[in-house]
Each structure stands twice: as C-alpha cells, then as structure tokens.
Design a protein around this motif. Sequence first.
Motif, PDB file in Angstrom:
ATOM      1  N   GLN A  62       0.819  -1.235   0.000  1.00 32.78           N
ATOM      2  CA  GLN A  62       0.000   0.000   0.000  1.00 32.78           C
ATOM      3  C   GLN A  62       0.845   1.274   0.000  1.00 32.78           C
ATOM      4  O   GLN A  62       0.349   2.327  -0.383  1.00 32.78           O
ATOM      5  CB  GLN A  62      -0.996  -0.002   1.136  1.00 32.78           C
ATOM      6  CG  GLN A  62      -0.475  -0.419   2.475  1.00 32.78           C
ATOM      7  CD  GLN A  62      -1.623  -0.495   3.493  1.00 32.78           C
ATOM      8  OE1 GLN A  62      -2.008   0.498   4.073  1.00 32.78           O
ATOM      9  NE2 GLN A  62      -2.172  -1.678   3.699  1.00 32.78           N
ATOM     10  N   SER A  63       2.107   1.172   0.383  1.00 32.95           N
ATOM     11  CA  SER A  63       2.944   2.376   0.374  1.00 32.95           C
ATOM     12  C   SER A  63       3.128   2.902  -1.054  1.00 32.95           C
ATOM     13  O   SER A  63       3.302   4.103  -1.250  1.00 32.95           O
ATOM     14  CB  SER A  63       4.300   2.090   1.020  1.00 32.95           C
ATOM     15  OG  SER A  63       4.985   1.085   0.309  1.00 32.95           O
ATOM     16  N   PHE A  64       3.078   2.019  -2.049  1.00 36.95           N
ATOM     17  CA  PHE A  64       3.202   2.468  -3.444  1.00 36.95           C
ATOM     18  C   PHE A  64       1.856   2.949  -3.991  1.00 36.95           C
ATOM     19  O   PHE A  64       1.797   3.785  -4.881  1.00 36.95           O
ATOM     20  CB  PHE A  64       3.742   1.347  -4.330  1.00 36.95           C
ATOM     21  CG  PHE A  64       5.032   0.779  -3.821  1.00 36.95           C
ATOM     22  CD1 PHE A  64       6.167   1.579  -3.725  1.00 36.95           C
ATOM     23  CD2 PHE A  64       5.109  -0.543  -3.412  1.00 36.95           C
ATOM     24  CE1 PHE A  64       7.361   1.069  -3.243  1.00 36.95           C
ATOM     25  CE2 PHE A  64       6.301  -1.062  -2.917  1.00 36.95           C
ATOM     26  CZ  PHE A  64       7.422  -0.265  -2.835  1.00 36.95           C
ATOM     27  N   VAL A  65       0.777   2.360  -3.465  1.00 40.43           N
ATOM     28  CA  VAL A  65      -0.562   2.738  -3.929  1.00 40.43           C
ATOM     29  C   VAL A  65      -0.928   4.130  -3.413  1.00 40.43           C
ATOM     30  O   VAL A  65      -1.550   4.924  -4.119  1.00 40.43           O
ATOM     31  CB  VAL A  65      -1.601   1.682  -3.475  1.00 40.43           C
ATOM     32  CG1 VAL A  65      -3.013   2.111  -3.832  1.00 40.43           C
ATOM     33  CG2 VAL A  65      -1.270   0.323  -4.086  1.00 40.43           C
ATOM     34  N   ARG A  66      -0.493   4.424  -2.202  1.00 41.57           N
ATOM     35  CA  ARG A  66      -0.802   5.709  -1.564  1.00 41.57           C
ATOM     36  C   ARG A  66      -0.390   6.878  -2.448  1.00 41.57           C
ATOM     37  O   ARG A  66      -1.111   7.858  -2.582  1.00 41.57           O
ATOM     38  CB  ARG A  66      -0.086   5.797  -0.214  1.00 41.57           C
ATOM     39  CG  ARG A  66      -0.631   6.832   0.728  1.00 41.57           C
ATOM     40  CD  ARG A  66      -0.012   6.667   2.108  1.00 41.57           C
ATOM     41  NE  ARG A  66      -0.233   5.340   2.662  1.00 41.57           N
ATOM     42  CZ  ARG A  66       0.692   4.588   3.244  1.00 41.57           C
ATOM     43  NH1 ARG A  66       1.919   5.016   3.364  1.00 41.57           N
ATOM     44  NH2 ARG A  66       0.390   3.392   3.711  1.00 41.57           N
ATOM     45  N   GLY A  67       0.799   6.796  -3.063  1.00 37.97           N
ATOM     46  CA  GLY A  67       1.320   7.923  -3.828  1.00 37.97           C
ATOM     47  C   GLY A  67       0.965   7.908  -5.305  1.00 37.97           C
ATOM     48  O   GLY A  67       1.448   8.748  -6.064  1.00 37.97           O
ATOM     49  N   LEU A  68       0.106   6.975  -5.714  1.00 37.31           N
ATOM     50  CA  LEU A  68      -0.152   6.794  -7.154  1.00 37.31           C
ATOM     51  C   LEU A  68      -0.517   8.083  -7.879  1.00 37.31           C
ATOM     52  O   LEU A  68      -0.043   8.337  -8.986  1.00 37.31           O
ATOM     53  CB  LEU A  68      -1.276   5.782  -7.359  1.00 37.31           C
ATOM     54  CG  LEU A  68      -0.870   4.308  -7.423  1.00 37.31           C
ATOM     55  CD1 LEU A  68      -2.103   3.456  -7.678  1.00 37.31           C
ATOM     56  CD2 LEU A  68       0.166   4.090  -8.507  1.00 37.31           C
ATOM     57  N   ALA A  69      -1.373   8.899  -7.245  1.00 36.09           N
ATOM     58  CA  ALA A  69      -1.898  10.071  -7.937  1.00 36.09           C
ATOM     59  C   ALA A  69      -0.855  11.185  -8.069  1.00 36.09           C
ATOM     60  O   ALA A  69      -0.852  11.908  -9.052  1.00 36.09           O
ATOM     61  CB  ALA A  69      -3.138  10.593  -7.220  1.00 36.09           C
ATOM     62  N   ASP A  70       0.059  11.315  -7.082  1.00 38.47           N
ATOM     63  CA  ASP A  70       0.963  12.462  -7.163  1.00 38.47           C
ATOM     64  C   ASP A  70       2.457  12.149  -7.080  1.00 38.47           C
ATOM     65  O   ASP A  70       3.275  13.061  -7.034  1.00 38.47           O
ATOM     66  CB  ASP A  70       0.593  13.528  -6.108  1.00 38.47           C
ATOM     67  CG  ASP A  70      -0.044  12.930  -4.881  1.00 38.47           C
ATOM     68  OD1 ASP A  70      -1.136  13.403  -4.516  1.00 38.47           O
ATOM     69  OD2 ASP A  70       0.512  11.974  -4.342  1.00 38.47           O
ATOM     70  N   ASP A  71       2.823  10.894  -7.074  1.00 38.71           N
ATOM     71  CA  ASP A  71       4.245  10.549  -7.043  1.00 38.71           C
ATOM     72  C   ASP A  71       4.584   9.683  -8.256  1.00 38.71           C
ATOM     73  O   ASP A  71       4.140   8.540  -8.373  1.00 38.71           O
ATOM     74  CB  ASP A  71       4.561   9.804  -5.743  1.00 38.71           C
ATOM     75  CG  ASP A  71       6.051   9.531  -5.574  1.00 38.71           C
ATOM     76  OD1 ASP A  71       6.746   9.325  -6.594  1.00 38.71           O
ATOM     77  OD2 ASP A  71       6.517   9.507  -4.427  1.00 38.71           O
ATOM     78  N   ALA A  72       5.371  10.247  -9.163  1.00 36.78           N
ATOM     79  CA  ALA A  72       5.699   9.556 -10.414  1.00 36.78           C
ATOM     80  C   ALA A  72       6.466   8.261 -10.145  1.00 36.78           C
ATOM     81  O   ALA A  72       6.303   7.270 -10.867  1.00 36.78           O
ATOM     82  CB  ALA A  72       6.506  10.473 -11.323  1.00 36.78           C
ATOM     83  N   ASN A  73       7.289   8.254  -9.095  1.00 30.10           N
ATOM     84  CA  ASN A  73       8.052   7.041  -8.769  1.00 30.10           C
ATOM     85  C   ASN A  73       7.131   5.902  -8.360  1.00 30.10           C
ATOM     86  O   ASN A  73       7.304   4.759  -8.795  1.00 30.10           O
ATOM     87  CB  ASN A  73       9.036   7.316  -7.624  1.00 30.10           C
ATOM     88  CG  ASN A  73      10.233   8.109  -8.106  1.00 30.10           C
ATOM     89  OD1 ASN A  73      10.630   8.008  -9.267  1.00 30.10           O
ATOM     90  ND2 ASN A  73      10.789   8.905  -7.218  1.00 30.10           N
ATOM     91  N   ASP A  74       6.156   6.211  -7.490  1.00 29.90           N
ATOM     92  CA  ASP A  74       5.211   5.180  -7.054  1.00 29.90           C
ATOM     93  C   ASP A  74       4.423   4.631  -8.246  1.00 29.90           C
ATOM     94  O   ASP A  74       4.165   3.438  -8.339  1.00 29.90           O
ATOM     95  CB  ASP A  74       4.237   5.751  -6.013  1.00 29.90           C
ATOM     96  CG  ASP A  74       4.910   5.915  -4.648  1.00 29.90           C
ATOM     97  OD1 ASP A  74       6.060   5.463  -4.508  1.00 29.90           O
ATOM     98  OD2 ASP A  74       4.286   6.498  -3.748  1.00 29.90           O
ATOM     99  N   ARG A  75       4.054   5.559  -9.148  1.00 26.57           N
ATOM    100  CA  ARG A  75       3.306   5.141 -10.332  1.00 26.57           C
ATOM    101  C   ARG A  75       4.155   4.178 -11.160  1.00 26.57           C
ATOM    102  O   ARG A  75       3.683   3.162 -11.653  1.00 26.57           O
ATOM    103  CB  ARG A  75       2.920   6.378 -11.145  1.00 26.57           C
ATOM    104  CG  ARG A  75       1.617   6.234 -11.859  1.00 26.57           C
ATOM    105  CD  ARG A  75       0.932   7.568 -12.098  1.00 26.57           C
ATOM    106  NE  ARG A  75       1.816   8.629 -12.514  1.00 26.57           N
ATOM    107  CZ  ARG A  75       1.847   9.827 -11.943  1.00 26.57           C
ATOM    108  NH1 ARG A  75       1.049  10.115 -10.946  1.00 26.57           N
ATOM    109  NH2 ARG A  75       2.675  10.757 -12.385  1.00 26.57           N
ATOM    110  N   GLU A  76       5.426   4.524 -11.291  1.00 27.62           N
ATOM    111  CA  GLU A  76       6.360   3.708 -12.067  1.00 27.62           C
ATOM    112  C   GLU A  76       6.532   2.318 -11.425  1.00 27.62           C
ATOM    113  O   GLU A  76       6.543   1.305 -12.123  1.00 27.62           O
ATOM    114  CB  GLU A  76       7.721   4.436 -12.129  1.00 27.62           C
ATOM    115  CG  GLU A  76       8.584   4.076 -13.302  1.00 27.62           C
ATOM    116  CD  GLU A  76       7.874   4.268 -14.633  1.00 27.62           C
ATOM    117  OE1 GLU A  76       7.904   3.309 -15.429  1.00 27.62           O
ATOM    118  OE2 GLU A  76       7.273   5.345 -14.866  1.00 27.62           O
TER     119      GLU A  76
END
Length: 287
Positions: A211-225
Amino acid sequence: HSDMAMYLAKQSGRNTYRFHNHTLSAAASERLALETRLRRALVAGEFLLHYQPLIDAYSGEPAGVEALVRWQPPGEALVLPGRFIPIAEDTGLIVPLGEWVLRTACAQGRAWLDAGMPKRVMAVNLSVRQFQSGNLVELVGQVLADTGLPPECLELELTESMFMDHAEQAIATLHALKALGVRLAIDDFGTGYSSLAYLKRFPIDKLKIDQSFVRGLADDANDREIAATVIAMARVFKLEVLAEGVETAEQLAILRQHGCDFYQGYYFHRPAPMPQIEAWLAGPHAP
Ligand code: C2E
Ligand code: CA
Ligand code: CA
Ligand code: CA
C-alpha cells in the motif's frame, strides 16, 4: 513507571544514562505485562477475525476476503495487530495464535460454502516464525482436512523476508504447500528484497503490491512507475497481481489503466466483523 524514571532522572541531574536505563526497564516490564496478557487472551478466546474483501478488477465482484486478526480485551477498545503481532512474533506466541487464525479462517470459509455462497479465496497471513516452524505443511494439511475447506480456496500470504535466509528450504516448503493445492501470495510486495530470480523459481500465484506504493499513485511519479512495473512483471511471470490500500477513485483509475487484476482497500470495504461482511458478500457490490 515512567513517573519514577522521570523522578530518578531529576535526582541524578544531568546523568542521562540513568534516565535511559530506567525508561528502558519500564518499557521492558510493560512489554512483559503485555506478553502475559496476550498468553491469557489466547486461552480466554479474546482474539477475533475481521475480513476485508478482495475485489476482482474485471467483474467488480468479491474474489475473496483476507482474514485480519484483532484482540478484544473485555471492557476495552479493540486492539489492532500492529500493537501485538510484533510481540507475539518475538515471544513465539505467534505460532499458536497463527494456528488459531488459520483454523478459524478455514472454518469460516467452509461455513460460507455450506451456506451456498460461491467459491471464494480465504487469504491468511503467515509470519516468518510459522513459516520456519518445521511443521507448517503438516498443519495446513491437517486444518484443511479438519475444516473441509477446498485447498484452492486457501491463499497463504507470505513475505519476502521468508525467502532471504535458507532459500533452498523455503523453496521446498513452498512446493510442499503447493502440493496440498493451496494458493500462495507474496504480501507487501516491493518492500523487501524482491528478486526476479525468486519470482521465476518460486511456485507463487499472486503478488500483492504494498500500500505504500498505492498511496502515492496520484501524485508521485516514482510510485506510479513502481506499480506499473510490478503489474507488468506479474504479467511476464504469469502471476496474478493485487493492489493493497486502494482508497480513492483516482488511485483505482490509474491501476485500471495498467491492468491490475485485483484490488483491496477502504475504497471498496474496510475490514469488518463476520456478520457485516457476510451481508455485504450476499448483496450488490458497487463501491
Ligand atoms: P497486511 O497483511 O498488509 O494487511 C493489510 C493492512 O492494511 C490491514 O491492517 C488493513 O486493515 C489495512 N488496510 C486495508 N485497506 C486499507 C486502506 O485502504 N488504507 C489503509 N491505510 N489501510 C488499509 P491491519 O488489519 O491493522 O493489519 C496490519 C498487519 O498486521 C497486516 O498487514 C499483517 O502484516 C498483520 N496481521 C494481521 N492479521 C494477521 C494474522 O492473522 N497473522 C499475522 N502473522 N499477521 C497478521
Ligand atoms: Ca496481508
Ligand atoms: Ca500487505
Ligand atoms: Ca503490511
């Protein structure tokens, strides 16, 4: 205890060593008290399971539930696992507690089938201690036989830390579990020492994106990647992939774009006690 530590700290003036010494022993005795309470709680039947739906991305239907343990001390607030699982792991109490969780979850899964509900996954968390206990395979086989839950309905959630030391033994255990017919998922995927090598060699069915990667999906390009990469990787290795901790429509839309197979999170349903989940499973499921 902490009052006493403060008092002693004052008495000893700038002697901070003494202060630390006393706060440490206060923490240690608090821990010991909690350990004793947890042991009694297991005997007294104060643990219970909440269940959180796992959603199939294509149908929008619940594909299963994850069992999450809680502690209800009489007359007090419900205690979440973050407060007691680490202590249960340190003291070894996680082994009998984990067995109780496994039995209770499998019995619940069987009861839902008996009530005419469709076959769904019952996901159960395992701790490293259970994984390395030496009789996990026997225990899982025994619980399936005792409860009558079809093996393909049980999904065991493992963490990457289980594969770090004794990799050969871990692989043997995974194959023995697969031989029982159960499903294997890697929990919190991406937070440990993920390695392409083990994805290829280990008989795994599903990756759960932490979930730490899902949390930033909308505003963190790294998490999206990272999320996109895990989803693509899962496809290469022919694994199912689930995103944990989905809380917003925006996160969901991004995951959809990348072709994630399953979702789990507050956006769909919070973990809830059995009667509530049962009612929800039986009704229409649009979030
Ligand atoms: P986990 O296995 O990663 O479980 C998911 C956690 O995320 C759960 O916390 C769940 O309530 C929470 N969660 C679900 N959806 C969302 C969301 O949309 N947003 C946010 N912020 N959180 C969400 P919970 O129930 O407090 O459990 C915490 C951890 O305790 C679990 O993490 C797992 O590692 C451990 N745990 C829980 N039950 C068991 C168990 O029976 N055995 C073992 N060994 N560990 C357990
Ligand atoms: Ca989990
Ligand atoms: Ca997780
Ligand atoms: Ca976690």
